[in-house]
Design a protein around this motif. Sequence first.
Motif, PDB file in Angstrom:
ATOM      1  N   GLU A  93       0.853  -1.183   0.000  1.00 14.96           N
ATOM      2  CA  GLU A  93       0.000   0.000   0.000  1.00 14.96           C
ATOM      3  C   GLU A  93       0.893   1.238   0.000  1.00 14.96           C
ATOM      4  OE1 GLU A  93      -3.592   1.541   2.831  1.00 14.96           O
ATOM      5  OE2 GLU A  93      -1.918   0.541   3.823  1.00 14.96           O
ATOM      6  N   SER A  94       0.553   2.215  -0.830  1.00 14.38           N
ATOM      7  CA  SER A  94       1.383   3.426  -0.854  1.00 14.38           C
ATOM      8  C   SER A  94       1.232   4.200   0.453  1.00 14.38           C
ATOM      9  CB  SER A  94       0.987   4.320  -2.030  1.00 14.38           C
ATOM     10  OG  SER A  94      -0.236   4.979  -1.781  1.00 14.38           O
ATOM     11  N   LEU A  95       2.253   4.973   0.776  1.00 11.55           N
ATOM     12  CA  LEU A  95       2.199   5.816   1.973  1.00 11.55           C
ATOM     13  C   LEU A  95       1.021   6.770   1.906  1.00 11.55           C
ATOM     14  CD1 LEU A  95       5.967   6.682   2.506  1.00 11.55           C
ATOM     15  CD2 LEU A  95       4.620   4.883   3.599  1.00 11.55           C
ATOM     16  N   LEU A  96       0.683   7.246   0.724  1.00  9.47           N
ATOM     17  CA  LEU A  96      -0.435   8.176   0.572  1.00  9.47           C
ATOM     18  C   LEU A  96      -1.767   7.499   0.880  1.00  9.47           C
ATOM     19  CD1 LEU A  96      -1.408  10.999  -0.194  1.00  9.47           C
ATOM     20  CD2 LEU A  96      -1.561  10.207  -2.549  1.00  9.47           C
ATOM     21  N   SER A  97      -1.953   6.268   0.443  1.00 10.07           N
ATOM     22  CA  SER A  97      -3.197   5.552   0.735  1.00 10.07           C
ATOM     23  C   SER A  97      -3.389   5.388   2.229  1.00 10.07           C
ATOM     24  CB  SER A  97      -3.199   4.181   0.056  1.00 10.07           C
ATOM     25  OG  SER A  97      -3.239   4.321  -1.338  1.00 10.07           O
ATOM     26  N   GLY A  98      -2.322   5.043   2.925  1.00 11.31           N
ATOM     27  CA  GLY A  98      -2.408   4.928   4.375  1.00 11.31           C
ATOM     28  C   GLY A  98      -2.681   6.262   5.040  1.00 11.31           C
ATOM     29  N   MET A  99      -2.051   7.309   4.546  1.00 12.95           N
ATOM     30  CA  MET A  99      -2.214   8.644   5.108  1.00 12.95           C
ATOM     31  C   MET A  99      -3.657   9.128   4.965  1.00 12.95           C
ATOM     32  SD  MET A  99      -0.056  12.088   4.171  1.00 12.95           S
ATOM     33  CE  MET A  99       1.512  11.285   4.425  1.00 12.95           C
ATOM     34  N   ALA A 100      -4.326   8.724   3.905  1.00 14.54           N
ATOM     35  CA  ALA A 100      -5.713   9.144   3.679  1.00 14.54           C
ATOM     36  C   ALA A 100      -6.626   8.675   4.806  1.00 14.54           C
ATOM     37  CB  ALA A 100      -6.200   8.625   2.335  1.00 14.54           C
ATOM     38  N   ARG A 101      -6.274   7.594   5.477  1.00 11.02           N
ATOM     39  CA  ARG A 101      -7.090   7.077   6.574  1.00 11.02           C
ATOM     40  C   ARG A 101      -7.011   7.948   7.829  1.00 11.02           C
ATOM     41  NH1 ARG A 101      -4.896   2.299   4.730  1.00 11.02           N
ATOM     42  NH2 ARG A 101      -3.510   2.139   6.524  1.00 11.02           N
ATOM     43  N   LEU A 102      -6.144   8.938   7.850  1.00 10.07           N
ATOM     44  CA  LEU A 102      -6.070   9.836   9.010  1.00 10.07           C
ATOM     45  C   LEU A 102      -7.328  10.687   9.145  1.00 10.07           C
ATOM     46  CD1 LEU A 102      -2.366  11.075   8.877  1.00 10.07           C
ATOM     47  CD2 LEU A 102      -3.389   9.519  10.545  1.00 10.07           C
ATOM     48  N   GLY A 103      -8.143  10.742   8.105  1.00 15.46           N
ATOM     49  CA  GLY A 103      -9.405  11.466   8.178  1.00 15.46           C
ATOM     50  C   GLY A 103      -9.296  12.958   7.989  1.00 15.46           C
ATOM     51  N   ARG A 104      -8.289  13.400   7.291  1.00 12.87           N
ATOM     52  CA  ARG A 104      -8.118  14.841   7.056  1.00 12.87           C
ATOM     53  C   ARG A 104      -8.706  15.223   5.703  1.00 12.87           C
ATOM     54  NH1 ARG A 104      -4.980  17.162  10.588  1.00 12.87           N
ATOM     55  NH2 ARG A 104      -3.529  15.945  11.809  1.00 12.87           N
ATOM     56  N   LYS A 105      -9.393  16.346   5.675  1.00 14.99           N
ATOM     57  CA  LYS A 105      -9.857  16.879   4.402  1.00 14.99           C
ATOM     58  C   LYS A 105      -8.649  17.318   3.589  1.00 14.99           C
ATOM     59  CE  LYS A 105     -14.412  18.846   4.818  1.00 14.99           C
ATOM     60  NZ  LYS A 105     -15.172  20.086   4.792  1.00 14.99           N
ATOM     61  N   GLY A 106      -8.703  17.115   2.295  1.00 14.61           N
ATOM     62  CA  GLY A 106      -7.675  17.652   1.427  1.00 14.61           C
ATOM     63  C   GLY A 106      -6.458  16.780   1.213  1.00 14.61           C
ATOM     64  N   ILE A 107      -6.406  15.560   1.796  1.00 14.31           N
ATOM     65  CA  ILE A 107      -5.294  14.670   1.463  1.00 14.31           C
ATOM     66  C   ILE A 107      -5.524  14.280   0.005  1.00 14.31           C
ATOM     67  CG2 ILE A 107      -4.216  12.433   1.882  1.00 14.31           C
ATOM     68  CD1 ILE A 107      -3.676  14.312   4.177  1.00 14.31           C
ATOM     69  N   PRO A 108      -4.574  14.580  -0.877  1.00 12.45           N
ATOM     70  CA  PRO A 108      -4.785  14.426  -2.317  1.00 12.45           C
ATOM     71  C   PRO A 108      -4.687  12.978  -2.791  1.00 12.45           C
ATOM     72  CG  PRO A 108      -2.567  15.140  -1.889  1.00 12.45           C
ATOM     73  CD  PRO A 108      -3.259  15.086  -0.559  1.00 12.45           C
ATOM     74  N   VAL A 109      -5.818  12.297  -2.885  1.00 13.73           N
ATOM     75  CA  VAL A 109      -5.795  10.904  -3.312  1.00 13.73           C
ATOM     76  C   VAL A 109      -6.356  10.719  -4.724  1.00 13.73           C
ATOM     77  CG1 VAL A 109      -5.851   9.949  -0.986  1.00 13.73           C
ATOM     78  CG2 VAL A 109      -7.989  10.439  -2.143  1.00 13.73           C
ATOM     79  N   GLY A 110      -6.573  11.782  -5.457  1.00 15.83           N
ATOM     80  CA  GLY A 110      -7.147  11.674  -6.791  1.00 15.83           C
ATOM     81  C   GLY A 110      -6.199  11.140  -7.843  1.00 15.83           C
ATOM     82  N   CYS A 111      -5.000  11.637  -7.918  1.00 17.91           N
ATOM     83  CA  CYS A 111      -4.064  11.268  -8.976  1.00 17.91           C
ATOM     84  C   CYS A 111      -3.451   9.894  -8.706  1.00 17.91           C
ATOM     85  CB  CYS A 111      -2.965  12.333  -9.080  1.00 17.91           C
ATOM     86  SG  CYS A 111      -1.561  11.852 -10.091  1.00 17.91           S
ATOM     87  N   CYS A 112      -2.705   9.773  -7.651  1.00 17.13           N
ATOM     88  CA  CYS A 112      -2.053   8.530  -7.218  1.00 17.13           C
ATOM     89  C   CYS A 112      -1.172   7.877  -8.265  1.00 17.13           C
ATOM     90  CB  CYS A 112      -3.077   7.523  -6.701  1.00 17.13           C
ATOM     91  SG  CYS A 112      -3.830   8.060  -5.168  1.00 17.13           S
ATOM     92  N   GLY A 113      -0.776   8.625  -9.271  1.00 17.30           N
ATOM     93  CA  GLY A 113       0.075   8.064 -10.303  1.00 17.30           C
ATOM     94  C   GLY A 113       1.420   8.750 -10.427  1.00 17.30           C
ATOM     95  N   GLY A 114       1.709   9.686  -9.540  1.00 15.11           N
ATOM     96  CA  GLY A 114       2.991  10.372  -9.577  1.00 15.11           C
ATOM     97  C   GLY A 114       3.042  11.537 -10.538  1.00 15.11           C
TER      98      GLY A 114
END
Length: 111
Positions: A24-45
């Motif tokens: 799992e990418s670090l960003l995917s895990g970070m999204a679970r912190l429940g913060r608005k605005g964590i950028p999970v749209g692109c996820c392709g670099g």
Amino acid sequence: MEQRKHYTVVIRETGESYRCQDQESLLSGMARLGRKGIPVGCCGGGCGICKVEMLSGDYASRPMSREHISAGEEAAGVVLACRVYPRSDVTLRVVGKMEKSVFRPRVPAAA
């Protein structure tokens, strides 16, 4: 079947931590912190918003756009969280555009 491993990821500035699987990418895990605005749209670099500096630990990375991460930055541990996968417990520092999202207060979970 290979067992997935879980590692702890610490965000230095806030002291928060979260669990992240090795696949799992670090960003995917970070999204679970429940913060608005964590950028999970692109996820392709390709957008460069999720830039972090790896301070400790081992990780694997997938190719990143040189438009957003130079070879020198990558060699110094500055990477895109969407393209990095933990291989041990890691500590990171959020840099760039994502700082505002990570440092704003958490959104309370719905009851």
